[in-house]
Write a protein that holds these residues in place. Structure first.
Motif, PDB file in Angstrom:
ATOM      1  N   ASP A  10       7.420 -37.622 -27.201  1.00  0.00           N
ATOM      2  CA  ASP A  10       6.839 -37.151 -25.942  1.00  0.00           C
ATOM      3  C   ASP A  10       5.352 -36.845 -26.084  1.00  0.00           C
ATOM      4  O   ASP A  10       4.942 -36.069 -26.948  1.00  0.00           O
ATOM      5  CB  ASP A  10       7.588 -35.893 -25.473  1.00  0.00           C
ATOM      6  CG  ASP A  10       7.329 -35.604 -24.007  1.00  0.00           C
ATOM      7  OD1 ASP A  10       6.164 -35.396 -23.639  1.00  0.00           O
ATOM      8  OD2 ASP A  10       8.305 -35.582 -23.236  1.00  0.00           O
ATOM      9  N   GLY A  11       4.557 -37.468 -25.218  1.00  0.00           N
ATOM     10  CA  GLY A  11       3.136 -37.129 -25.130  1.00  0.00           C
ATOM     11  C   GLY A  11       2.239 -37.727 -26.190  1.00  0.00           C
ATOM     12  O   GLY A  11       1.064 -37.366 -26.273  1.00  0.00           O
ATOM     13  N   THR A  46       6.737 -35.492 -17.568  1.00  0.00           N
ATOM     14  CA  THR A  46       7.978 -35.868 -18.252  1.00  0.00           C
ATOM     15  C   THR A  46       9.208 -36.017 -17.358  1.00  0.00           C
ATOM     16  O   THR A  46       9.976 -36.959 -17.517  1.00  0.00           O
ATOM     17  CB  THR A  46       8.269 -34.834 -19.354  1.00  0.00           C
ATOM     18  OG1 THR A  46       7.082 -34.651 -20.117  1.00  0.00           O
ATOM     19  CG2 THR A  46       9.394 -35.290 -20.260  1.00  0.00           C
ATOM     20  N   ASP A 242       5.951 -41.175 -23.185  1.00  0.00           N
ATOM     21  CA  ASP A 242       6.089 -41.157 -21.724  1.00  0.00           C
ATOM     22  C   ASP A 242       4.753 -41.038 -21.005  1.00  0.00           C
ATOM     23  O   ASP A 242       4.647 -41.395 -19.837  1.00  0.00           O
ATOM     24  CB  ASP A 242       7.037 -40.028 -21.301  1.00  0.00           C
ATOM     25  CG  ASP A 242       6.671 -38.683 -21.931  1.00  0.00           C
ATOM     26  OD1 ASP A 242       5.901 -38.652 -22.910  1.00  0.00           O
ATOM     27  OD2 ASP A 242       7.159 -37.655 -21.436  1.00  0.00           O
TER      28      ASP A 242
HETATM   29 ZN   LIG Z   1       6.296 -35.794 -21.637  1.00  0.00          ZN
END
Ligand SMILES: [Zn+2]
Length: 418
Positions: A10-11, A46, A242
């Motif tokens: 994530d990220g 997200t 994402d």
């Molecule tokens: Zn995210």
């Protein structure tokens, strides 16, 4: 047996991948296709991306407009945090349904197969993959078996924390239950490096340690996938993120700004990090132009997208959505030399926006810079792909690998692209 395994870091920004920072992904890239123009959706946040991943559709089609949204309830606009565990239950009660189009979990269940989702981000993001309980969803706050049946005790995963240690434990459960099981889609969505990047500057020791930890989790999944392939399974393996991150330079209270101009009545502002969704009650529609003119005149506003033009960013002027605001950004570096800064929208519900740390949600280049690596049939090892790709292309790609049709998706399958 054809299967798909997906790991989301994530990220993690595409430009932060390197042999030093992400040795596991760097090794993997030699045997996978690298999508150099990959993009997130809007908001690049997200929960919204999770719904777009699950459906292969933009928010205009699946209906989950952001990480926080306003719903019309009893004639009034109420802002909700989509990350809460019971948001989808409330959404269903208000709207009579959850997502407006089928998820991967629903499509797989219809074909007699199963999706298993292990998520270490917000509970609302985890549930956005499968809000109606067609497959398995594991999250530290709430876990579900098909039905849905709520899992308790040993079957659930309440002992997971939102940090590298928690991601590492979740990866172990993911490998033993999903990769070594028979799920058609096994999805592991790690909480890092996003979590650390929100609390420490991009490029700082804490942020770099979180990237290294997530990279190590991916390497363990890769090893488990290779074991299954040696047993004869045909596995499509996807590693991706994402969205990216920008460094926060300013936190803006849009509600207060509108109030100072006497324009707050009937308006609901849903903060989405470096962007906002601005809703206007239909009783006040006559003031729409004045509100848009005010927003467009602000120094902190980057793009203000309204009306039918919302279609260009995957949104639609429905459910009282007046406009989307992507906050102004620039390409200047932070104290650690990581480029890309942006204003953020506050006060965000329940989340502190720290000046100098990472945030995302808008249309700026570095938050719209997730990475994507795909290994398997239809993808040339080591090839750098210049074809545009987006989060909504992943569901069609997965369905095609599994031999299932992907009609109704906004995205397209990415196999055999030049
Ligand atoms: Zn995210």
């Amino acid at each position: 047996m054809k299967r798909a395994v997906v790991v989301v870091l994530d990220g993690l920004r595409r430009d932060l991948l390197s042999a030093e920072a992400t040795p596991g992904l760097a090794r993997f890239s030699a045997s996978a296709a690298f999508f150099a123009e990959h993009r997130s959706v809007f908001p690049s946040a997200t929960r919204c991306v999770s719904a777009s991943f699950a459906t292969g559709c933009f928010p205009a089609r699946h209906g989950l407009q952001g990480n926080s949204v306003a719903l019309m309830e009893d004639g009034r606009l109420a802002v909700h945090d989509v990350g809460k565990p019971d948001f989808v239950d409330h959404w269903r009660a208000v709207r009579g349904r959850t997502l407006a189009v089928p998820t991967l979990a629903e499509r797989l269940a219809g074909a007699g197969r199963r999706a298993m989702v292990f998520s270490n981000v917000s509970p609302g993001a985890a549930r956005a993959h499968d809000p109606d309980g067609h497959g398995w969803v594991f999250h530290r706050a709430c876990s579900f078996a098909p039905g849905p049946r709520r899992l308790e005790g040993e079957e659930a995963i309440a002992d997971i924390t939102l940090d590298t240690e928690g991601d590492t434990r979740l990866t172990s459960r993911f490998i033993s239950q999903a990769v070594r099981g028979d799920a058609a889609l096994s999805l592991l969505w790690l909480g890092e490096p996003d979590h650390a990047q929100h609390e420490a500057p991009l490029g700082s020791p804490a942020a770099r340690a979180a990237i290294a930890g997530a990279d190590a989790c991916f390497s363990r999944v890769l090893e488990a996938v290779e074991q299954r392939r040696r047993l004869g399974e045909d596995i499509l393996l996807i590693a991706c993120s994402d969205h990216g991150h920008q460094t926060v330079t300013e936190v803006v209270d849009i509600d207060a700004a509108l109030a100072s101009a006497g324009l707050e009545e009937g308006v609901a502002v849903a903060s989405n990090g470096t962007s906002a969704l601005v809703y206007l009650h239909p009783d006040h529609a006559a003031r729409a132009d004045a509100i848009l003119a005010f927003l467009r005149a602000q120094s902190w506003a980057g793009e203000v997208v309204a009306g039918e033009e919302l279609g260009r960013i995957g949104q639609a002027p429905v459910d009282a959505l007046l406009c989307a605001v992507s906050m102004r950004g620039d390409a200047l570096p932070n104290e650690y030399g990581v480029p890309g800064r942006s204003a953020a929208v506050g006060p965000a519900q329940g989340k502190a926006d720290r000046l100098g740390c990472g945030q995302h949600g808008g249309l700026n280049p570095f938050e719209q810079m997730p990475f994507l690596l795909i290994q398997g049939e239809g993808f040339t090892p080591g090839r750098e792909m210049r074809v545009p790709s987006c989060v909504v292309d992943l569901a069609p790609t997965i369905l095609r690998h599994l031999g299932l049709h992907h009609a109704g998706c906004d995205g397209r399958s990415l196999q055999n692209q030049e």
